[in-house]
Scaffold this motif. Sequence first.
Motif, PDB file in Angstrom:
ATOM      1  N   VAL A 320       0.911  -1.201   0.135  1.00  0.00           N
ATOM      2  CA  VAL A 320      -0.104  -0.110  -0.026  1.00  0.00           C
ATOM      3  C   VAL A 320       0.844   1.306  -0.105  1.00  0.00           C
ATOM      4  CG1 VAL A 320      -1.777   1.233   1.017  1.00  0.00           C
ATOM      5  CG2 VAL A 320      -1.711  -1.429   1.429  1.00  0.00           C
ATOM      6  N   TRP A 330       4.147   5.292  -5.228  1.00  0.00           N
ATOM      7  CA  TRP A 330       3.000   4.766  -6.080  1.00  0.00           C
ATOM      8  C   TRP A 330       3.362   4.434  -7.467  1.00  0.00           C
ATOM      9  CZ3 TRP A 330      -1.106   2.364  -6.948  1.00  0.00           C
ATOM     10  CH2 TRP A 330      -1.678   2.361  -8.141  1.00  0.00           C
ATOM     11  N   GLU A 334       3.078   0.467  -8.647  1.00  0.00           N
ATOM     12  CA  GLU A 334       2.628   0.254  -9.996  1.00  0.00           C
ATOM     13  C   GLU A 334       3.138  -0.355 -11.023  1.00  0.00           C
ATOM     14  OE1 GLU A 334      -0.879   2.883 -12.709  1.00  0.00           O
ATOM     15  OE2 GLU A 334       1.129   3.524 -12.461  1.00  0.00           O
ATOM     16  N   ILE A 345      -2.258  -2.024  -3.570  1.00  0.00           N
ATOM     17  CA  ILE A 345      -3.864  -1.568  -3.277  1.00  0.00           C
ATOM     18  C   ILE A 345      -3.387   0.004  -3.199  1.00  0.00           C
ATOM     19  CG2 ILE A 345      -5.414  -1.151  -1.622  1.00  0.00           C
ATOM     20  CD1 ILE A 345      -5.076  -3.879  -0.634  1.00  0.00           C
ATOM     21  N   HIS A 346      -3.971   0.801  -3.848  1.00  0.00           N
ATOM     22  CA  HIS A 346      -4.051   2.119  -3.711  1.00  0.00           C
ATOM     23  C   HIS A 346      -4.544   2.701  -2.501  1.00  0.00           C
ATOM     24  CE1 HIS A 346      -4.195   6.380  -4.731  1.00  0.00           C
ATOM     25  NE2 HIS A 346      -3.492   6.283  -5.771  1.00  0.00           N
ATOM     26  N   GLN A 348      -6.206   5.276  -1.493  1.00  0.00           N
ATOM     27  CA  GLN A 348      -7.575   5.655  -1.502  1.00  0.00           C
ATOM     28  C   GLN A 348      -8.615   4.637  -1.616  1.00  0.00           C
ATOM     29  OE1 GLN A 348      -7.695   8.032  -5.108  1.00  0.00           O
ATOM     30  NE2 GLN A 348      -6.628   9.841  -4.157  1.00  0.00           N
ATOM     31  N   HIS A 349      -8.042   3.170  -2.056  1.00  0.00           N
ATOM     32  CA  HIS A 349      -8.960   2.264  -2.058  1.00  0.00           C
ATOM     33  C   HIS A 349      -8.676   1.129  -0.825  1.00  0.00           C
ATOM     34  CE1 HIS A 349      -8.779   3.116  -6.692  1.00  0.00           C
ATOM     35  NE2 HIS A 349      -9.704   3.642  -6.233  1.00  0.00           N
ATOM     36  N   LEU A 350      -8.024   1.687   0.048  1.00  0.00           N
ATOM     37  CA  LEU A 350      -7.578   0.715   1.294  1.00  0.00           C
ATOM     38  C   LEU A 350      -8.849   0.739   2.156  1.00  0.00           C
ATOM     39  CD1 LEU A 350      -5.590  -0.692   2.941  1.00  0.00           C
ATOM     40  CD2 LEU A 350      -4.790   1.472   3.841  1.00  0.00           C
ATOM     41  N   THR A 351      -9.441  -0.430   2.386  1.00  0.00           N
ATOM     42  CA  THR A 351     -10.228  -0.575   3.595  1.00  0.00           C
ATOM     43  C   THR A 351      -9.901  -1.792   4.269  1.00  0.00           C
ATOM     44  OG1 THR A 351     -11.956  -2.172   2.308  1.00  0.00           O
ATOM     45  CG2 THR A 351     -12.282   0.424   1.959  1.00  0.00           C
ATOM     46  N   ARG A 354     -11.074  -4.990   2.359  1.00  0.00           N
ATOM     47  CA  ARG A 354     -10.260  -5.185   1.113  1.00  0.00           C
ATOM     48  C   ARG A 354      -8.948  -5.862   1.185  1.00  0.00           C
ATOM     49  NH1 ARG A 354      -9.747  -1.427  -4.320  1.00  0.00           N
ATOM     50  NH2 ARG A 354      -8.362  -3.019  -5.538  1.00  0.00           N
ATOM     51  N   THR A 358      -7.561  -9.622   0.756  1.00  0.00           N
ATOM     52  CA  THR A 358      -6.425  -9.743  -0.241  1.00  0.00           C
ATOM     53  C   THR A 358      -5.303 -10.597   0.330  1.00  0.00           C
ATOM     54  OG1 THR A 358      -7.033  -7.625  -1.080  1.00  0.00           O
ATOM     55  CG2 THR A 358      -4.636  -8.465  -1.442  1.00  0.00           C
TER      56      THR A 358
END
Length: 417
Positions: A320, A330, A334, A345-346, A348-351, A354, A358
């Motif tokens: 992350v 990043w 990437e 995992i970006h 902004q999409h980290l929960t 999720r 993963t």
Amino acid sequence: MRLMVYSHDAFGLGNIRRMLAICQYLVQTVPDITILVVSGSPALHSLRLPSGVDYIKLPCVGRDQAGELTVKFLETEVQETIKLRSEIILAAATNFKPDLFLVDKKPDGLQGELKDTLAYVKANHPATKLVLLLRDILDCSDVTIQQWQRCNYYQLVEWLYDQVWVIGTRQIFDVCQEYAFPKVIADKVRFCGYIRRSSSGISRSTLRSQLGIQPQDAFVLVTAGGGGDGFELIEAYLMGLAEEKNYPGQLKSLIVSGPEMPLNQRQALLRLSTKHTNVQIREFTDDLINYMSAADLVVSMAGHNTISEILSLRKRAIVVPRVAPVAEQWIRAERMAKLGLFKVIHPQHLTAHRLIQTVLDELVAPDLTQSLQVDMQALPRILNYLSWLLSDHQTVACSFRSSFHSDQIPHLATADR
């Protein structure tokens, strides 16, 4: 042979750990070399220094959440502290008289604090070789080009530096192309590959046993590097563990928060960790590479050193990356994820959901990392480049004379990174 190493270290542990890895290799392979490290890293005293290496600790500076430079511990102004650091560095170079001066990342140092030292070395010790060390990625192309133009770094590297060593590969990120290096600088660039890191001392099985991990257990190492901005990653992992119900066995975790994580954040994570009997949390370890070797999966940010360790050990990993104040992590994550080197995992999409899903997917998926190949030969290449540069180190560079002064260096505007 005398080598002086400069690493400003305003944030994180990456720069100083990378430099010390190089120093350790050189003292093990070069007879009669002595190395002086000059750094502002607050963790320097906690890191292992091999015989033949000593250090001078500069007053610490850091960055606040807005990215602005601050003084960490002294009740002094930033410019006052930079002046003090600059004078310490100059005194070190004057008395140590290095054969080679290795400068990390910033051609003129933090806030231009190397200007006087560079001028002194060129005027009084023109045979001393100057080498700039760059990690594979500095920032996105536009931002880096603007910074190098604004700070006159292109001209400074052209005028003063003998070589530029890049810890990375052209195939993943070509700094010459991405950062619009003119030919005169591109000709000085040497791509070294990545630094191979090896676990040592305690064995994988012994370490797992000490942590109470049985052979059938899954062991996840979570590391936030220096920890200054790793709270959200570790918090998401701990909260995700509350959802973990499907793994066919015990899932055990070691979390290393990092010495630069603020105290209130460390305390919050400790409170969260007490809800999980299979979680251990530590602030710092100098044996991270051994714990990584013992792990089945690594969850981390995308700092250059951490990624190098993951690649060295060919570990399955979920990364992350940091995306601000620079995009370096990043971009690295990437590009490498596209090569199949790890999952990304970006932020902004980290929960929590999720992340833990993963983790569970990776633990049961086939391990393909052993078949992946990345150039990890940086250390022997650095040795070769250093040997070549110093093979004729008594030759005096005639383009600089004793009349060379710091005001002859191109104007160096204040760097913002």
